[in-house]
Write a protein that holds these residues in place. Structure first.
Motif, PDB file in Angstrom:
ATOM      1  N   LEU A  19      -9.812  17.324  24.323  1.00 60.17           N
ATOM      2  CA  LEU A  19      -9.260  18.042  23.184  1.00 60.17           C
ATOM      3  C   LEU A  19      -7.737  17.906  23.223  1.00 60.17           C
ATOM      4  O   LEU A  19      -7.087  18.469  24.100  1.00 60.17           O
ATOM      5  CB  LEU A  19      -9.658  19.515  23.237  1.00 60.17           C
ATOM      6  N   PRO A  20      -7.159  17.143  22.286  1.00 57.67           N
ATOM      7  CA  PRO A  20      -5.719  16.877  22.345  1.00 57.67           C
ATOM      8  C   PRO A  20      -4.875  18.079  21.954  1.00 57.67           C
ATOM      9  O   PRO A  20      -5.199  18.815  21.030  1.00 57.67           O
ATOM     10  CB  PRO A  20      -5.532  15.735  21.340  1.00 57.67           C
ATOM     11  N   PHE A  21      -3.783  18.284  22.701  1.00 63.63           N
ATOM     12  CA  PHE A  21      -2.752  19.247  22.336  1.00 63.63           C
ATOM     13  C   PHE A  21      -1.656  18.521  21.556  1.00 63.63           C
ATOM     14  O   PHE A  21      -1.130  19.021  20.592  1.00 63.63           O
ATOM     15  CB  PHE A  21      -2.124  19.899  23.567  1.00 63.63           C
ATOM     16  N   ASN A  22      -1.304  17.324  22.041  1.00 64.35           N
ATOM     17  CA  ASN A  22      -0.358  16.447  21.366  1.00 64.35           C
ATOM     18  C   ASN A  22      -0.666  15.026  21.830  1.00 64.35           C
ATOM     19  O   ASN A  22      -1.681  14.803  22.486  1.00 64.35           O
ATOM     20  CB  ASN A  22       1.098  16.866  21.645  1.00 64.35           C
ATOM     21  N   SER A  23       0.203  14.076  21.531  1.00 65.98           N
ATOM     22  CA  SER A  23      -0.102  12.678  21.842  1.00 65.98           C
ATOM     23  C   SER A  23      -0.108  12.376  23.343  1.00 65.98           C
ATOM     24  O   SER A  23      -0.676  11.370  23.765  1.00 65.98           O
ATOM     25  CB  SER A  23       0.894  11.752  21.136  1.00 65.98           C
ATOM     26  N   LYS A  24       0.483  13.243  24.173  1.00 67.42           N
ATOM     27  CA  LYS A  24       0.562  12.987  25.610  1.00 67.42           C
ATOM     28  C   LYS A  24      -0.190  13.995  26.466  1.00 67.42           C
ATOM     29  O   LYS A  24      -0.308  13.813  27.672  1.00 67.42           O
ATOM     30  CB  LYS A  24       2.027  12.952  26.046  1.00 67.42           C
ATOM     31  N   ILE A  47      -6.110  20.299  32.382  1.00 66.98           N
ATOM     32  CA  ILE A  47      -5.056  19.886  31.453  1.00 66.98           C
ATOM     33  C   ILE A  47      -4.425  18.634  32.042  1.00 66.98           C
ATOM     34  O   ILE A  47      -3.982  18.631  33.199  1.00 66.98           O
ATOM     35  CB  ILE A  47      -4.002  20.992  31.259  1.00 66.98           C
ATOM     36  N   ARG A  48      -4.422  17.558  31.241  1.00 63.64           N
ATOM     37  CA  ARG A  48      -3.883  16.279  31.699  1.00 63.64           C
ATOM     38  C   ARG A  48      -2.701  15.895  30.829  1.00 63.64           C
ATOM     39  O   ARG A  48      -2.755  16.031  29.618  1.00 63.64           O
ATOM     40  CB  ARG A  48      -4.956  15.204  31.641  1.00 63.64           C
ATOM     41  N   HIS A  49      -1.637  15.445  31.479  1.00 63.79           N
ATOM     42  CA  HIS A  49      -0.441  15.019  30.759  1.00 63.79           C
ATOM     43  C   HIS A  49      -0.101  13.595  31.171  1.00 63.79           C
ATOM     44  O   HIS A  49      -0.090  13.273  32.360  1.00 63.79           O
ATOM     45  CB  HIS A  49       0.739  15.948  31.050  1.00 63.79           C
ATOM     46  N   LEU A  50       0.163  12.747  30.189  1.00 63.45           N
ATOM     47  CA  LEU A  50       0.514  11.354  30.435  1.00 63.45           C
ATOM     48  C   LEU A  50       2.011  11.165  30.241  1.00 63.45           C
ATOM     49  O   LEU A  50       2.608  11.735  29.325  1.00 63.45           O
ATOM     50  CB  LEU A  50      -0.256  10.445  29.479  1.00 63.45           C
ATOM     51  N   PHE A  51       2.575  10.354  31.102  1.00 62.28           N
ATOM     52  CA  PHE A  51       3.966   9.932  30.994  1.00 62.28           C
ATOM     53  C   PHE A  51       3.950   8.420  30.806  1.00 62.28           C
ATOM     54  O   PHE A  51       4.104   7.665  31.774  1.00 62.28           O
ATOM     55  CB  PHE A  51       4.745  10.305  32.261  1.00 62.28           C
ATOM     56  N   PRO A  52       3.707   7.946  29.565  1.00 62.29           N
ATOM     57  CA  PRO A  52       3.507   6.509  29.353  1.00 62.29           C
ATOM     58  C   PRO A  52       4.710   5.653  29.752  1.00 62.29           C
ATOM     59  O   PRO A  52       4.526   4.531  30.225  1.00 62.29           O
ATOM     60  CB  PRO A  52       3.216   6.384  27.858  1.00 62.29           C
TER      61      PRO A  52
END
Length: 165
Positions: A19-24, A47-52
């Motif tokens: 379930l996305p909170f925002n794009s990252k 909760i997973r956060h990406l740092f592309p």
């Protein structure tokens, strides 16, 4: 929702929803049902956060199963592209579990692996090959993934098979 059938010692049905909170950042929910006993194996929310820009991902969440009850997870992964197109990478990943009182559990996981993604190996067939080393258990492992099928195995003879529905 992503679902898969998984087999190692018994057949299990696994389901995962992001379930996305925002794009990252997204909330990832997943759980598993053992078809032999008809009971849930585990449930997890993270909760997973990406740092592309840094090819890095971090996650924090909770995991519940019958054996260890409620645990907290902290996980991270760093990817180092070895080619410009990112089809060959060197990955470092780790996970640490804590109980409800934030005492570290005995089973940290840390691995270093090479991953090779082969797009259109045959027409409409993508293949990924991973070879790695789990540092805490000191066990080499491998993974072969072909579209919906994944085979995981390690040098100690432990293996599992997954089919994504």
């Amino acid at each position: 929702m992503e679902t898969s059938l998984r087999y190692s010692k018994s057949l299990r049905i696994h389901a995962k929803e992001k379930l996305p909170f925002n794009s990252k950042t997204h909330l990832q929910l997943h759980g598993e049902l053992d078809t032999g006993t008809g009971s849930p194996t585990y449930f997890s929310a993270m909760i997973r956060h990406l740092f592309p820009e840094a090819s890095t991902g971090l996650g924090v969440g909770f995991h519940y199963d019958k054996r260890h009850k409620l645990r907290c997870h902290l996980r991270g992964k760093k990817e180092f592209p070895l080619r410009i197109n990112k089809l060959v990478t060197f990955n470092i990943k780790g996970r640490c579990d804590f109980d409800q009182h934030f005492n570290q559990q005995r089973n940290p996981i840390g691995a270093a692996e090479f991953a090779w993604n082969i797009m259109n190996f045959k027409e409409d067939q993508d293949v990924r090959i991973k070879v790695g080393y789990e540092m805490f258990d000191k066990v080499p492992y491998m993974q072969i993934r072909e579209n919906n099928w994944t085979l995981n195995a390690n040098i100690k003879g432990k293996w599992n098979l997954r089919f994504d529905l």
